[in-house]
Scaffold this motif. Sequence first.
Motif, PDB file in Angstrom:
ATOM      1  N   SER A 197       6.515  -6.630 -10.311  1.00 19.06           N
ATOM      2  CA  SER A 197       5.694  -7.737  -9.812  1.00 19.06           C
ATOM      3  C   SER A 197       5.187  -7.433  -8.411  1.00 19.06           C
ATOM      4  O   SER A 197       4.019  -7.698  -8.086  1.00 19.06           O
ATOM      5  CB  SER A 197       6.504  -9.030  -9.821  1.00 19.06           C
ATOM      6  OG  SER A 197       6.883  -9.389 -11.133  1.00 19.06           O
ATOM      7  N   GLU A 198       6.043  -6.865  -7.580  1.00 23.42           N
ATOM      8  CA  GLU A 198       5.616  -6.485  -6.233  1.00 23.42           C
ATOM      9  C   GLU A 198       4.578  -5.368  -6.288  1.00 23.42           C
ATOM     10  O   GLU A 198       3.608  -5.370  -5.513  1.00 23.42           O
ATOM     11  CB  GLU A 198       6.830  -6.039  -5.421  1.00 23.42           C
ATOM     12  CG  GLU A 198       7.835  -7.165  -5.155  1.00 23.42           C
ATOM     13  CD  GLU A 198       9.094  -6.684  -4.463  1.00 23.42           C
ATOM     14  OE1 GLU A 198       9.205  -5.451  -4.234  1.00 23.42           O
ATOM     15  OE2 GLU A 198       9.967  -7.517  -4.152  1.00 23.42           O
ATOM     16  N   HIS A 199       4.780  -4.420  -7.214  1.00 24.22           N
ATOM     17  CA  HIS A 199       3.800  -3.342  -7.369  1.00 24.22           C
ATOM     18  C   HIS A 199       2.461  -3.893  -7.856  1.00 24.22           C
ATOM     19  O   HIS A 199       1.391  -3.459  -7.405  1.00 24.22           O
ATOM     20  CB  HIS A 199       4.334  -2.310  -8.350  1.00 24.22           C
ATOM     21  CG  HIS A 199       3.480  -1.086  -8.476  1.00 24.22           C
ATOM     22  ND1 HIS A 199       2.913  -0.448  -7.391  1.00 24.22           N
ATOM     23  CD2 HIS A 199       3.072  -0.371  -9.571  1.00 24.22           C
ATOM     24  CE1 HIS A 199       2.212   0.589  -7.794  1.00 24.22           C
ATOM     25  NE2 HIS A 199       2.275   0.647  -9.119  1.00 24.22           N
TER      26      HIS A 199
ATOM     27  N   GLN B  67      11.087  -7.608 -11.090  1.00 25.67           N
ATOM     28  CA  GLN B  67      10.814  -7.965  -9.702  1.00 25.67           C
ATOM     29  C   GLN B  67      10.060  -6.837  -8.997  1.00 25.67           C
ATOM     30  O   GLN B  67       9.076  -7.075  -8.276  1.00 25.67           O
ATOM     31  CB  GLN B  67      12.132  -8.260  -8.980  1.00 25.67           C
ATOM     32  CG  GLN B  67      11.983  -8.597  -7.508  1.00 25.67           C
ATOM     33  CD  GLN B  67      11.208  -9.876  -7.264  1.00 25.67           C
ATOM     34  OE1 GLN B  67      11.220 -10.776  -8.110  1.00 25.67           O
ATOM     35  NE2 GLN B  67      10.534  -9.961  -6.133  1.00 25.67           N
ATOM     36  N   SER B  68      10.515  -5.584  -9.210  1.00 23.79           N
ATOM     37  CA  SER B  68       9.842  -4.444  -8.583  1.00 23.79           C
ATOM     38  C   SER B  68       8.413  -4.289  -9.093  1.00 23.79           C
ATOM     39  O   SER B  68       7.488  -4.029  -8.313  1.00 23.79           O
ATOM     40  CB  SER B  68      10.633  -3.163  -8.847  1.00 23.79           C
ATOM     41  OG  SER B  68      11.945  -3.250  -8.316  1.00 23.79           O
TER      42      SER B  68
ATOM     43  N   SER C  85      -3.156  -5.418  -6.828  1.00 19.40           N
ATOM     44  CA  SER C  85      -4.138  -6.496  -6.748  1.00 19.40           C
ATOM     45  C   SER C  85      -4.786  -6.543  -5.367  1.00 19.40           C
ATOM     46  O   SER C  85      -5.993  -6.770  -5.246  1.00 19.40           O
ATOM     47  CB  SER C  85      -3.454  -7.825  -7.071  1.00 19.40           C
ATOM     48  OG  SER C  85      -4.393  -8.881  -7.070  1.00 19.40           O
ATOM     49  N   GLU C  86      -4.000  -6.318  -4.318  1.00 19.70           N
ATOM     50  CA  GLU C  86      -4.561  -6.285  -2.966  1.00 19.70           C
ATOM     51  C   GLU C  86      -5.533  -5.118  -2.811  1.00 19.70           C
ATOM     52  O   GLU C  86      -6.575  -5.252  -2.150  1.00 19.70           O
ATOM     53  CB  GLU C  86      -3.434  -6.178  -1.945  1.00 19.70           C
ATOM     54  CG  GLU C  86      -2.579  -7.436  -1.844  1.00 19.70           C
ATOM     55  CD  GLU C  86      -1.404  -7.260  -0.898  1.00 19.70           C
ATOM     56  OE1 GLU C  86      -1.257  -6.141  -0.353  1.00 19.70           O
ATOM     57  OE2 GLU C  86      -0.634  -8.214  -0.712  1.00 19.70           O
TER      58      GLU C  86
ATOM     59  N   ARG D 243       0.624  -9.297 -14.694  1.00 24.00           N
ATOM     60  CA  ARG D 243       1.435 -10.189 -13.860  1.00 24.00           C
ATOM     61  C   ARG D 243       1.881 -11.417 -14.646  1.00 24.00           C
ATOM     62  O   ARG D 243       3.019 -11.880 -14.514  1.00 24.00           O
ATOM     63  CB  ARG D 243       0.627 -10.596 -12.620  1.00 24.00           C
ATOM     64  CG  ARG D 243       0.352  -9.452 -11.667  1.00 24.00           C
ATOM     65  CD  ARG D 243      -0.598  -9.834 -10.555  1.00 24.00           C
ATOM     66  NE  ARG D 243       0.004 -10.766  -9.630  1.00 24.00           N
ATOM     67  CZ  ARG D 243      -0.618 -11.263  -8.570  1.00 24.00           C
ATOM     68  NH1 ARG D 243      -1.870 -10.920  -8.316  1.00 24.00           N
ATOM     69  NH2 ARG D 243      -0.002 -12.105  -7.769  1.00 24.00           N
TER      70      ARG D 243
ATOM     71  N   ASP E 146       1.308  -6.867  -7.239  1.00 22.34           N
ATOM     72  CA  ASP E 146       0.695  -7.535  -6.085  1.00 22.34           C
ATOM     73  C   ASP E 146      -0.001  -6.517  -5.188  1.00 22.34           C
ATOM     74  O   ASP E 146      -1.099  -6.775  -4.667  1.00 22.34           O
ATOM     75  CB  ASP E 146       1.758  -8.295  -5.294  1.00 22.34           C
ATOM     76  CG  ASP E 146       2.313  -9.481  -6.059  1.00 22.34           C
ATOM     77  OD1 ASP E 146       1.637  -9.949  -6.990  1.00 22.34           O
ATOM     78  OD2 ASP E 146       3.419  -9.944  -5.732  1.00 22.34           O
ATOM     79  N   PHE E 147       0.644  -5.367  -4.984  1.00 20.85           N
ATOM     80  CA  PHE E 147       0.050  -4.310  -4.152  1.00 20.85           C
ATOM     81  C   PHE E 147      -1.249  -3.801  -4.767  1.00 20.85           C
ATOM     82  O   PHE E 147      -2.266  -3.630  -4.072  1.00 20.85           O
ATOM     83  CB  PHE E 147       1.051  -3.175  -3.988  1.00 20.85           C
ATOM     84  CG  PHE E 147       0.494  -1.953  -3.316  1.00 20.85           C
ATOM     85  CD1 PHE E 147       0.252  -1.941  -1.946  1.00 20.85           C
ATOM     86  CD2 PHE E 147       0.200  -0.811  -4.052  1.00 20.85           C
ATOM     87  CE1 PHE E 147      -0.277  -0.817  -1.321  1.00 20.85           C
ATOM     88  CE2 PHE E 147      -0.322   0.310  -3.438  1.00 20.85           C
ATOM     89  CZ  PHE E 147      -0.559   0.315  -2.072  1.00 20.85           C
TER      90      PHE E 147
END
Length: 324
Positions: free
Chosen positions: A235-237, A232-233, A242-243, A195, A239-240
């Motif tokens: 980064s969202e992946h 951007q895509s 990481s959750e 990230r 984040d997912f």
Amino acid sequence: MIRLYDCHGRSLDIPPAADQPLPDDACWIDLIHPSADDETRVERLIGVEVPSRDELRDLEPSSRLYIENGAAYLTASVVWKSETDFAEITDIGFVLSGARLVTIRYAEPKAFAIFAANTAREFCGLDGRDVLTRLVEAMVDRCAEVLENRSRKIDTLSSEVFSRGSVSNPEAATRDLEATLGVIASHQRTIAKVRESLMSMARVAGFLQTLPEIAADKLLKQRCRAIAGDIQSLSEHADFISENIIFLLDASLGLISVQQNQVMKVLSVAAMVFLPPTLIGTVYGMNFQNMPELSQPWAYPVALAVMAASALGPYLWFKRKGWF
């Protein structure tokens, strides 16, 4: 070490004398762990200053992306050692001077090795601008590969964690789950480094679109926009993922707590089972004068029978309740 490539991906020899110019088709100079002499030599060949290692480590945004003396200077934080349990971030410098690109690095990320191995296929009459955008694209693709690999490992680890939580040996399951916490921490460290790398490359991609030599080329500008969209895509992946790691960490801690509570429950039941016999034995261990049972021949076996019944009763009741 200095590596020189022409616009067709062929490796060239560095001019032996400082006063000899670079070949006209030389477009990429790759400095790997350069010494002070290497930096001075390249500066004389291209006519612009090459940032030192300390300058690459500067965290000020104005020191990482700027234009000076007609050359564009960029510094990107790139993840490497992602296959190990201790992923790291390394700062890589880019100097775009006219049609030539200089890269300065003190590590060897896999993206560079892959890109250099495919230079004959990637290069086809390219210049430094194309090499720069393709290098950034290769580093973003490498981040995507790291995320996919970690995502698969996390899915496998998740199945293992919940299967360990259902084994019949609580102590062994707890030890396995505690060891899993270190693996989860390794995954989280790698995702955090990815990230951080994506954030750095997003700034680089945005800065590239502002450079006149790239903004004037429609193909290069579209590539930079595509890179920004990919970042951007990803980064969202990230984040997912990481959750998911946070959920897996919470689940592991919860299962460890359940297993430990199971052990405490067994100890509590055992204490309750032996508490009544202890009470009876304590009563009959008192030295009172008026205890008529002490003079009877059946007193001892009856006391033992009462103790056994008082222990068996709570045990059967706890077992019926499912607490044992």
